[in-house]
Design a protein around this motif. Sequence first.
Motif, PDB file in Angstrom:
ATOM      1  N   PHE A  93      58.564  30.343 -96.773  1.00  0.00           N
ATOM      2  CA  PHE A  93      58.785  29.165 -97.307  1.00  0.00           C
ATOM      3  C   PHE A  93      60.038  29.131 -98.336  1.00  0.00           C
ATOM      4  O   PHE A  93      59.929  29.797 -99.218  1.00  0.00           O
ATOM      5  N   TRP A  94      60.958  28.178 -98.067  1.00  0.00           N
ATOM      6  CA  TRP A  94      62.255  28.579 -98.868  1.00  0.00           C
ATOM      7  C   TRP A  94      62.868  27.069 -99.325  1.00  0.00           C
ATOM      8  O   TRP A  94      62.359  25.959 -98.637  1.00  0.00           O
ATOM      9  N   LYS A  95      63.558  27.316-100.393  1.00  0.00           N
ATOM     10  CA  LYS A  95      64.362  26.010-100.838  1.00  0.00           C
ATOM     11  C   LYS A  95      65.739  25.955-100.564  1.00  0.00           C
ATOM     12  O   LYS A  95      66.254  27.181-100.120  1.00  0.00           O
ATOM     13  N   GLN A  96      66.309  24.966-100.328  1.00  0.00           N
ATOM     14  CA  GLN A  96      67.821  25.007 -99.870  1.00  0.00           C
ATOM     15  C   GLN A  96      68.653  24.230-101.206  1.00  0.00           C
ATOM     16  O   GLN A  96      68.327  23.221-101.638  1.00  0.00           O
ATOM     17  N   VAL A  97      69.284  25.157-102.106  1.00  0.00           N
ATOM     18  CA  VAL A  97      69.987  24.645-103.131  1.00  0.00           C
ATOM     19  C   VAL A  97      71.565  25.029-103.248  1.00  0.00           C
ATOM     20  O   VAL A  97      71.994  26.156-102.925  1.00  0.00           O
ATOM     21  N   ASN A  98      72.220  23.976-103.520  1.00  0.00           N
ATOM     22  CA  ASN A  98      73.816  23.780-103.325  1.00  0.00           C
ATOM     23  C   ASN A  98      74.051  24.435-104.993  1.00  0.00           C
ATOM     24  O   ASN A  98      73.320  24.146-105.984  1.00  0.00           O
ATOM     25  N   GLU A  99      75.219  25.120-104.989  1.00  0.00           N
ATOM     26  CA  GLU A  99      75.663  25.413-106.192  1.00  0.00           C
ATOM     27  C   GLU A  99      76.437  24.490-107.273  1.00  0.00           C
ATOM     28  O   GLU A  99      76.255  24.668-108.543  1.00  0.00           O
ATOM     29  N   SER A 100      76.411  23.226-106.632  1.00  0.00           N
ATOM     30  CA  SER A 100      76.826  22.109-107.496  1.00  0.00           C
ATOM     31  C   SER A 100      75.774  21.235-108.046  1.00  0.00           C
ATOM     32  O   SER A 100      74.668  21.616-107.413  1.00  0.00           O
ATOM     33  N   SER A 101      75.926  20.572-109.033  1.00  0.00           N
ATOM     34  CA  SER A 101      75.004  19.774-109.840  1.00  0.00           C
ATOM     35  C   SER A 101      75.167  18.617-109.890  1.00  0.00           C
ATOM     36  O   SER A 101      76.236  18.130-109.857  1.00  0.00           O
ATOM     37  N   ARG A 102      74.085  17.623-109.732  1.00  0.00           N
ATOM     38  CA  ARG A 102      74.117  16.047-110.080  1.00  0.00           C
ATOM     39  C   ARG A 102      74.821  16.088-111.242  1.00  0.00           C
ATOM     40  O   ARG A 102      74.521  16.774-112.383  1.00  0.00           O
ATOM     41  N   ALA A 103      75.101  14.887-111.672  1.00  0.00           N
ATOM     42  CA  ALA A 103      75.728  14.158-113.001  1.00  0.00           C
ATOM     43  C   ALA A 103      74.750  14.506-114.123  1.00  0.00           C
ATOM     44  O   ALA A 103      74.923  14.852-115.396  1.00  0.00           O
ATOM     45  N   ASP A 104      73.428  14.372-113.765  1.00  0.00           N
ATOM     46  CA  ASP A 104      72.121  14.743-114.651  1.00  0.00           C
ATOM     47  C   ASP A 104      71.722  16.209-114.835  1.00  0.00           C
ATOM     48  O   ASP A 104      70.936  16.533-115.784  1.00  0.00           O
ATOM     49  N   GLY A 105      72.471  17.181-114.056  1.00  0.00           N
ATOM     50  CA  GLY A 105      72.314  18.515-114.281  1.00  0.00           C
ATOM     51  C   GLY A 105      71.584  19.116-113.338  1.00  0.00           C
ATOM     52  O   GLY A 105      71.538  20.421-113.232  1.00  0.00           O
ATOM     53  N   ARG A 106      70.679  18.322-112.539  1.00  0.00           N
ATOM     54  CA  ARG A 106      69.800  18.666-111.493  1.00  0.00           C
ATOM     55  C   ARG A 106      70.962  19.380-110.363  1.00  0.00           C
ATOM     56  O   ARG A 106      71.509  18.723-109.748  1.00  0.00           O
ATOM     57  N   PRO A 107      70.309  20.540-109.529  1.00  0.00           N
ATOM     58  CA  PRO A 107      71.144  21.097-108.471  1.00  0.00           C
ATOM     59  C   PRO A 107      71.087  20.075-107.105  1.00  0.00           C
ATOM     60  O   PRO A 107      69.932  19.325-106.999  1.00  0.00           O
ATOM     61  N   TYR A 108      72.026  19.948-106.544  1.00  0.00           N
ATOM     62  CA  TYR A 108      71.511  19.352-105.094  1.00  0.00           C
ATOM     63  C   TYR A 108      70.673  20.063-104.263  1.00  0.00           C
ATOM     64  O   TYR A 108      71.032  21.441-104.122  1.00  0.00           O
ATOM     65  N   SER A 109      69.552  19.703-104.147  1.00  0.00           N
ATOM     66  CA  SER A 109      68.425  20.227-103.382  1.00  0.00           C
ATOM     67  C   SER A 109      67.728  19.246-102.493  1.00  0.00           C
ATOM     68  O   SER A 109      67.153  18.471-103.218  1.00  0.00           O
ATOM     69  N   PRO A 110      67.399  19.330-101.248  1.00  0.00           N
ATOM     70  CA  PRO A 110      66.564  18.321-100.551  1.00  0.00           C
ATOM     71  C   PRO A 110      64.993  18.334-100.992  1.00  0.00           C
ATOM     72  O   PRO A 110      64.841  19.466-101.281  1.00  0.00           O
ATOM     73  N   GLU A 111      64.630  17.377-101.181  1.00  0.00           N
ATOM     74  CA  GLU A 111      63.148  17.263-101.259  1.00  0.00           C
ATOM     75  C   GLU A 111      62.367  17.768-100.027  1.00  0.00           C
ATOM     76  O   GLU A 111      62.966  17.973 -99.233  1.00  0.00           O
ATOM     77  N   GLY A 112      61.056  17.919-100.220  1.00  0.00           N
ATOM     78  CA  GLY A 112      60.372  18.522 -99.082  1.00  0.00           C
ATOM     79  C   GLY A 112      60.391  19.821 -99.021  1.00  0.00           C
ATOM     80  O   GLY A 112      60.597  20.594 -99.930  1.00  0.00           O
ATOM     81  N   ILE A 113      59.799  20.287 -97.845  1.00  0.00           N
ATOM     82  CA  ILE A 113      59.496  21.808 -97.654  1.00  0.00           C
ATOM     83  C   ILE A 113      60.570  22.462 -96.596  1.00  0.00           C
ATOM     84  O   ILE A 113      60.792  21.597 -95.589  1.00  0.00           O
ATOM     85  N   GLY A 114      60.779  23.596 -96.606  1.00  0.00           N
ATOM     86  CA  GLY A 114      61.607  24.156 -95.558  1.00  0.00           C
ATOM     87  C   GLY A 114      61.057  25.566 -95.468  1.00  0.00           C
ATOM     88  O   GLY A 114      60.354  26.185 -96.401  1.00  0.00           O
TER      89      GLY A 114
END
Length: 182
Positions: A93-114
């Motif tokens: 089970f993995w997450k998908q996480v982008n190196e960039s962050s949203r304006a609020d500081g959270r990384p761009y990452s889809p919800e759900g499960i991978g």
Amino acid sequence: MPWQREELDEMVNRWVVENQRCEALGDWKPLADFYTEDATYGWNYGPQQEFMAVGRDEIRDIALGQEMFGLEGWTYPYQEFVIDERSGSVIGFWKQVNESSRADGRPYSPEGIGGSWFRYAGNYRWSWQRDFFDFGNVTALFVEMMQDDALSNGMQKRIQRSISGEPLKGWYPVGEGPVPQW
């Protein structure tokens, strides 16, 4: 065929280490060495499309090359593994996480499960892999990233390629791939 748990644990360890190395390089093609010559690797792209690569060369060139293009700067940290030494099945089970962050500081990452479901073939090789992820949440994330002007040039090219109407290697209407998904 039953497998030794220690061997499967070592396979997972090698896999994770090489994944991390490939993520740092932004090139996943070296992972092809972890598959048998005749391995298959596929996933579903929603209700109409699926992807399938057959053989180590297609896995290298299409699944890990073409399909990972534009995903440089993304990581896929594994959260947990389930290992069945009786069948050689491994589910990661993995997450998908982008190196960039949203304006609020959270990384761009889809919800759900991978995750990825692997079948071990021995000799530290997979005989097949099937990925699963929440296609709706991944799509929503990319739409959000487009709206935020947060897509890399590579991802923009990837999206243009996908919507061009040009046939893509490895993409098939659901149920029409060269080997079944499940």
